[in-house]
Design a protein around this motif. Structure first.
Motif, mmCIF file in Angstrom:
data_model
loop_
_atom_site.group_PDB
_atom_site.id
_atom_site.type_symbol
_atom_site.label_atom_id
_atom_site.label_comp_id
_atom_site.label_asym_id
_atom_site.label_seq_id
_atom_site.Cartn_x
_atom_site.Cartn_y
_atom_site.Cartn_z
ATOM 1 N N ARG A 25 30.730 33.439 41.204
ATOM 2 C CA ARG A 25 29.297 33.230 40.971
ATOM 3 C C ARG A 25 28.716 34.503 40.378
ATOM 4 N NH1 ARG A 25 26.388 29.421 44.783
ATOM 5 N NH2 ARG A 25 24.673 30.586 43.932
ATOM 6 N N ALA A 26 27.746 34.331 39.515
ATOM 7 C CA ALA A 26 27.049 35.486 38.950
ATOM 8 C C ALA A 26 25.996 35.961 39.941
ATOM 9 C CB ALA A 26 26.393 35.110 37.631
ATOM 10 N N SER A 27 25.718 37.255 39.951
ATOM 11 C CA SER A 27 24.677 37.769 40.834
ATOM 12 C C SER A 27 23.309 37.227 40.422
ATOM 13 C CB SER A 27 24.675 39.294 40.833
ATOM 14 O OG SER A 27 24.519 39.776 39.514
ATOM 15 N N ASP A 28 23.132 36.952 39.135
ATOM 16 C CA ASP A 28 21.922 36.300 38.622
ATOM 17 C C ASP A 28 22.291 34.854 38.312
ATOM 18 O OD1 ASP A 28 19.750 35.307 37.251
ATOM 19 O OD2 ASP A 28 19.698 36.907 35.756
ATOM 20 N N GLU A 29 21.890 33.929 39.169
ATOM 21 C CA GLU A 29 22.293 32.530 39.034
ATOM 22 C C GLU A 29 21.880 31.905 37.706
ATOM 23 O OE1 GLU A 29 21.229 30.144 42.355
ATOM 24 O OE2 GLU A 29 22.562 31.218 43.706
ATOM 25 N N GLU A 30 20.835 32.419 37.069
ATOM 26 C CA GLU A 30 20.401 31.878 35.779
ATOM 27 C C GLU A 30 21.485 32.061 34.710
ATOM 28 O OE1 GLU A 30 17.714 29.977 35.172
ATOM 29 O OE2 GLU A 30 17.497 30.110 37.356
ATOM 30 N N LEU A 31 22.344 33.078 34.886
ATOM 31 C CA LEU A 31 23.424 33.295 33.919
ATOM 32 C C LEU A 31 24.428 32.145 33.914
ATOM 33 C CD1 LEU A 31 24.129 37.103 34.387
ATOM 34 C CD2 LEU A 31 23.030 35.997 32.440
ATOM 35 N N SER A 36 29.784 26.651 29.813
ATOM 36 C CA SER A 36 30.436 25.757 28.868
ATOM 37 C C SER A 36 31.951 25.920 28.820
ATOM 38 C CB SER A 36 29.860 25.953 27.464
ATOM 39 O OG SER A 36 30.064 27.281 27.032
ATOM 40 N N ASN A 37 32.470 27.041 29.354
ATOM 41 C CA ASN A 37 33.907 27.241 29.286
ATOM 42 C C ASN A 37 34.350 28.285 30.304
ATOM 43 O OD1 ASN A 37 36.511 26.975 28.407
ATOM 44 N ND2 ASN A 37 36.091 27.501 26.279
ATOM 45 N N VAL A 38 35.604 28.132 30.758
ATOM 46 C CA VAL A 38 36.226 29.088 31.683
ATOM 47 C C VAL A 38 37.620 29.393 31.150
ATOM 48 C CG1 VAL A 38 37.060 29.482 34.032
ATOM 49 C CG2 VAL A 38 34.963 28.160 33.653
ATOM 50 N N TYR A 39 37.992 30.676 31.143
ATOM 51 C CA TYR A 39 39.318 31.088 30.701
ATOM 52 C C TYR A 39 39.838 32.132 31.681
ATOM 53 C CZ TYR A 39 42.972 33.445 28.090
ATOM 54 O OH TYR A 39 44.168 33.995 27.722
ATOM 55 N N ALA A 40 41.088 31.977 32.103
ATOM 56 C CA ALA A 40 41.713 32.942 33.014
ATOM 57 C C ALA A 40 42.817 33.686 32.276
ATOM 58 C CB ALA A 40 42.278 32.240 34.229
ATOM 59 N N ASP A 41 42.737 35.000 32.268
ATOM 60 C CA ASP A 41 43.775 35.850 31.692
ATOM 61 C C ASP A 41 44.673 36.294 32.841
ATOM 62 O OD1 ASP A 41 45.341 37.957 30.714
ATOM 63 O OD2 ASP A 41 43.786 38.602 29.317
ATOM 64 N N SER A 42 45.813 35.635 32.989
ATOM 65 C CA SER A 42 46.689 35.916 34.128
ATOM 66 C C SER A 42 47.335 37.299 34.039
ATOM 67 C CB SER A 42 47.758 34.833 34.274
ATOM 68 O OG SER A 42 48.516 34.735 33.090
ATOM 69 N N ASP A 43 47.512 37.832 32.837
ATOM 70 C CA ASP A 43 48.086 39.174 32.698
ATOM 71 C C ASP A 43 47.127 40.246 33.206
ATOM 72 O OD1 ASP A 43 50.418 38.177 31.554
ATOM 73 O OD2 ASP A 43 49.651 38.397 29.509
ATOM 74 N N VAL A 47 38.948 36.430 35.128
ATOM 75 C CA VAL A 47 38.428 35.107 34.806
ATOM 76 C C VAL A 47 37.178 35.313 33.959
ATOM 77 C CG1 VAL A 47 37.430 32.979 35.721
ATOM 78 C CG2 VAL A 47 39.328 34.078 36.915
ATOM 79 N N TYR A 48 37.157 34.695 32.763
ATOM 80 C CA TYR A 48 36.009 34.788 31.870
ATOM 81 C C TYR A 48 35.237 33.482 31.921
ATOM 82 C CZ TYR A 48 38.461 38.789 29.888
ATOM 83 O OH TYR A 48 39.103 39.982 29.724
ATOM 84 N N LEU A 55 28.761 36.127 28.248
ATOM 85 C CA LEU A 55 30.175 36.103 28.610
ATOM 86 C C LEU A 55 30.320 36.967 29.850
ATOM 87 C CD1 LEU A 55 33.111 35.351 28.028
ATOM 88 C CD2 LEU A 55 33.266 37.411 26.631
ATOM 89 N N LEU A 56 30.744 36.336 30.947
ATOM 90 C CA LEU A 56 30.905 37.052 32.214
ATOM 91 C C LEU A 56 32.382 37.193 32.528
ATOM 92 C CD1 LEU A 56 28.404 34.697 32.761
ATOM 93 C CD2 LEU A 56 27.939 36.574 34.286
ATOM 94 N N ALA A 57 32.747 38.277 33.192
ATOM 95 C CA ALA A 57 34.138 38.526 33.563
ATOM 96 C C ALA A 57 34.203 38.834 35.055
ATOM 97 C CB ALA A 57 34.702 39.693 32.770
#
Length: 62
Positions: A25-31, A36-43, A47-48, A55-57
């Motif tokens: 969850r974002a600290s600012d819920e409005e974000l 629209s999309n979620v991507y996980a970089d396992s290396d 999680v983006y 764009l949150l990470a």
């Protein structure tokens, strides 16, 4: 697997069998208002989340 709950403004991470791993969850819920999309970089263990013009990470728990 990742599931988006727009009403709760959260992203849930589960195993393929459906076992809960983590939530993001974002600290600012409005974000999270326009997720629209979620991507996980396992290396990198990151999680983006794309929401509107933001764009949150999030660092995954190991």
């Amino acid at each position: 697997m990742y599931f988006v709950n727009r009403e709760a403004r959260s992203v849930y991470e589960t195993t393929m069998a459906g076992t809960f791993i983590n939530s993001y969850r974002a600290s600012d819920e409005e974000l999270f208002g326009q997720i629209s999309n979620v991507y996980a970089d396992s290396d990198q263990q990151i999680v983006y989340v794309l929401s509107g013009n933001s764009l949150l990470a999030f660092r995954r728990n190991e």
